[in-house]
Scaffold this active site. Structure first.
Site, short mmCIF file in Angstrom:
data_model
loop_
_atom_site.label_atom_id
_atom_site.label_comp_id
_atom_site.label_asym_id
_atom_site.label_seq_id
_atom_site.Cartn_x
_atom_site.Cartn_y
_atom_site.Cartn_z
N GLU A 414 -6.79 -0.47 -6.08
CA GLU A 414 -5.78 -1.29 -6.76
C GLU A 414 -6.12 -1.55 -8.21
O GLU A 414 -5.23 -1.59 -9.07
CB GLU A 414 -5.59 -2.63 -6.03
CG GLU A 414 -4.78 -2.54 -4.75
CD GLU A 414 -5.58 -2.10 -3.54
OE1 GLU A 414 -6.79 -1.82 -3.70
OE2 GLU A 414 -5.01 -2.02 -2.44
N HIS A 481 -2.92 -10.95 4.97
CA HIS A 481 -1.64 -10.24 4.84
C HIS A 481 -0.47 -11.21 4.76
O HIS A 481 0.66 -10.85 5.06
CB HIS A 481 -1.40 -9.31 6.04
CG HIS A 481 -2.32 -8.15 6.13
ND1 HIS A 481 -3.62 -8.25 6.53
CD2 HIS A 481 -2.12 -6.83 5.86
CE1 HIS A 481 -4.19 -7.06 6.52
NE2 HIS A 481 -3.30 -6.17 6.11
#
Ligand SMILES: Cc1ncc(C[n+]2csc(CCOP(=O)(O)OP(=O)(O)O)c2C)c(N)n1
Ligand SMILES: [Mg+2]
Length: 678
Positions: A414, A481
């Site tokens: 990322e 998440h």
């Protein structure tokens, strides 16, 4: 004061490897004079620092000139990309600008390239593809990869020069970027400036797996080589020129480990007391600058070499005089220049004109298709967004329709991928990056909050990025998440953020975020992706997503919310209207940064009661800012203390029973509001 004219031997800022063979004396004069200018400027900067005229710190490049100067001279500065380090004043001097510009940077005066908003050597020249440095080592390497790729996409055979130290080579960004560059075949010359120390830490305490850093290249499937940059500078230049040529011709990355020197310790305050006895003397004995001067005197004669030195010294003093006379910086404009200014709407086609019934994920897909169709500078990247269509199928079909160069999967990296997107954005492309889950954006925190977000403020360059963050809970996905990260990210200056709650707003938000010249985070609640369908079409008022939406009228209290909680708020408001005959004035914020609260404040003046509802955590949560901003001007008119409904101050718990207790639900909202109404 007029800028001093550069001596004639500094008139040329480029060098071809063919020139070295054809006219070594001319090549050596050019190399020597830029190296000597760099050395004396670094020494002079140190003096100015010791006199208190330069603040911060000074990390000199003494000993590194024989690496950064040849590379800067050899680069094609009309197309290539670079990001220099804190040892590369010589590179900056060659690449662009007048030496006074660079002195102004150190002096942090009103002529500074960063408008004195950054100090030391943390500058660049984005207009000439010299990407500005942030302190975080390793962070600029991916930017170089992105901008070099952007150049190639525009049909320019550019090379990116990515410099980093032996210390910086341990950062994750370096590994991520070398892998990414190899994977995407990006034309980047990675250059390790190995001066054997990271601050006070020697190589042996930095790596266990041997100290031949260039051998790492094999692990990424790229070519690697080692080079002694302290030897004959013509030979160094020839080797570096060959490497640049190879990267330019093949568009494959390459790793060069250059052995270089740090002659004055880490920085001005470093006494070097950690060095072994005689170690510094050993460094000084290998200093390539005196050897280069001796060779120049052999080739051109001692008088010519003396004359060059004298002219350089006089020129530098004239530059220092001019820079010292530049006025101090003015704080005016700092706040308005945080963001790149709005250039106005893009010329969107008024399509699709016929509304289609879409859920929020489909509305985003429609928006992405519209952008990719109408805007050639756009591209979409992220994990599994290609054939698979993304973890939430938001990018479904895009790869097939628009092809791989514009829609592509990224590896699990990322930070480098965001840095790469920043580089693309700095060079005129407009990347839209999907994070698989908002939670994983923390991996790119430095790139998002310190690099992209501060770019315009410190360099004047626009950094148009759309970062799509599927966020929020209620789906039994657990701590990693399910998070709401808007308060975390948007507390950092320079970022914009929109959090749509309807399919049409999601479509509009994508267009509004896309055309903004700043990094914009799009918060996409996963629980809304497949919720109700609603009509979605081209909306000429798409920019209204930067303003709050008035969801429901009422005069008992003003209820401010956003995201999935907008739906909860609507239901709760309906309940209170039916059961308590209490109407709430409900607002969906939509834009979380910048906040536009005028209409909501007017509502609060009318109702005198404020409820703030959001899904994220309470402490340091987004609601704290909302309550403060909304009440500080109307405090005396309030009829009740504000009510803040938010999640518990806990990691998001996993089991549905625990998660229901953690985050606001319709039931808890009704209970809290009922108790508050009394
Ligand atoms: C990510 C990060 N961690 C720590 C620092 C603090 N720091 C600044 S320079 C430096 C040493 C850098 O060593 P190296 O990369 O070898 O470059 P050199 O200074 O030797 O040229 C450190 C630890 C930083 N700038 N960035
Ligand atoms: Mg080092």
């Amino acid at each position: 004061m007029a800028l001093p004219q550069l001596p004639s031997f500094l008139a040329t800022r480029s060098l071809g490897t063919d020139e070295i063979g054809r006219d070594p004396a001319a090549a050596l004069l050019r190399l020597y004079s830029w190296m000597q200018l760099s050395r004396s400027a670094d020494n002079r900067i140190l003096e100015l620092f010791r006199q208190g005229l330069i603040k911060g710190t000074v990390t000199g490049g003494q000993g590194n000139e024989s690496l950064c100067v040849p590379l800067a001279l050899l680069a094609d500065k009309s197309i290539d990309v670079v990001s220099f380090t804190h040892r590369d004043l010589g590179g900056h001097l060659v690449w662009s600008g007048h030496p006074c510009d660079h002195l102004n940077q150190y002096l942090a005066n009103s002529g500074s390239p960063t408008r004195a908003r950054e100090g030391n050597i943390h500058h660049g020249d984005p207009a000439h593809r010299s990407l500005p440095m942030i302190s975080h080592l390793g962070a600029m390497i991916s930017n170089v990869a992105g901008a070099a790729d952007s150049q190639r996409r525009l049909g320019r055979p550019a090379v990116g020069l990515a410099f980093f130290g032996d210390g910086g080579s341990s950062t994750g960004d370096i590994h991520e970027t070398m892998n990414l560059a190899s994977l995407l075949s990006l034309p980047v010359l990675f250059v390790i400036q190995n001066n054997r120390y990271a601050y006070s830490t020697p190589l042996a305490e930095q790596y266990a797996a041997g100290t031949e850093l260039w051998r790492r290249a094999a692990g990424y499937g790229i070519e690697g080589m080692s080079l002694d940059a302290t030897g004959d500078v013509l030979a160094t230049a020839r080797a570096l020129g060959d490497a640049i040529d190879r990267v330019r011709a093949t568009s494959r990355p390459m790793l060069v480990e250059a052995h270089t020197l740090r002659l004055r310790g880490h920085a001005a305050y470093d006494t070097g007391d950690y060095l072994a006895p005689g170690e510094n003397e050993g460094f000084l004995a290998r200093d390539p600058l005196p050897a280069t001067r001796r060779k120049l005197a052999e080739l051109l004669g001692k008088e010519r070499a003396d004359a060059v030195d004298a002219e350089l010294a006089a020129f530098l003093e004239a530059c220092v005089k001019v820079s010292l006379a530049v006025p101090r910086p003015d704080p005016a404009g700092m706040e308005t220049e945080l963001h790149a200014p709005d250039p106005g709407p893009l010329p969107w086609r008024p399509e699709p004109s016929a509304p289609a019934q879409l859920n929020l994920a489909q509305a985003l897909n429609l928006g992405l298709r519209k952008i990719l169709t109408e805007r050639p500078e756009s591209l979409v990247l992220g994990q599994d967004i290609g054939t698979y269509g993304g973890a939430f199928k938001v990018t479904e079909g895009l790869l097939k329709e628009f092809g791989r160069p514009r829609v592509f999967n990224t590896p699990l990296a990322e930070s480098a991928c965001t840095g790469y997107a920043i580089g693309l954005a700095l060079n005129g492309h407009r990347p839209i990056e999907e994070f698989q889950f908002a939670d994983f954006a923390t991996e790119a925190t430095t790139q998002i909050t310190l690099n992209a977000a501060t770019m315009h403020f410190r360099s004047g360059a626009a950094c148009p990025l759309v970062l799509r963050l599927p966020c929020g809970g209620g789906l039994t996905f657990g701590s990693f998440h399910s998070q709401e990260l808007e308060a975390f990210f948007l507390s950092m200056p320079g970022l914009k953020g929109i959090y749509p709650s309807t399919p049409q707003d999601a479509f509009n938000a994508l267009l509004a975020a896309y055309e903004d010249p700043n990094p914009v985070i799009l918060f996409e609640h996963k629980g809304l992706y497949r919720r109700a369908k609603a009509p979605v079409a081209w909306d000429p008022a798409y920019r209204s997503v930067w303003q709050p939406r008035h969801v429901r009228a009422g005069d008992r209290a003003t209820l401010v919310t956003y995201g999935e909680m907008t739906l909860v708020a609507e239901e709760a408001a309906k309940y209170f209207e039916d059961e308590y005959d209490a109407g709430f004035d409900v607002w969906d914020l939509r834009a979380l940064a910048p906040l536009r609260l005028d209409a909501i404040r007017d509502s609060l003046r009318r109702t005198g009661r404020l409820i703030v509802l959001h899904e994220g955590r309470r402490t340091h949560g987004f609601g704290a800012e909302l309550v403060a901003r909304l009440t500080e001007e109307v405090f005396a008119e309030l009829k009740a203390p504000p009510l803040r409904i938010a999640a518990l101050d806990l990691p998001v718990p996993f089991a549905p029973e625990l998660e229901r207790a953690y985050r606001p639900t319709l039931e808890t909202v009704i209970d809290r509001v009922a108790a508050w109404l009394g």
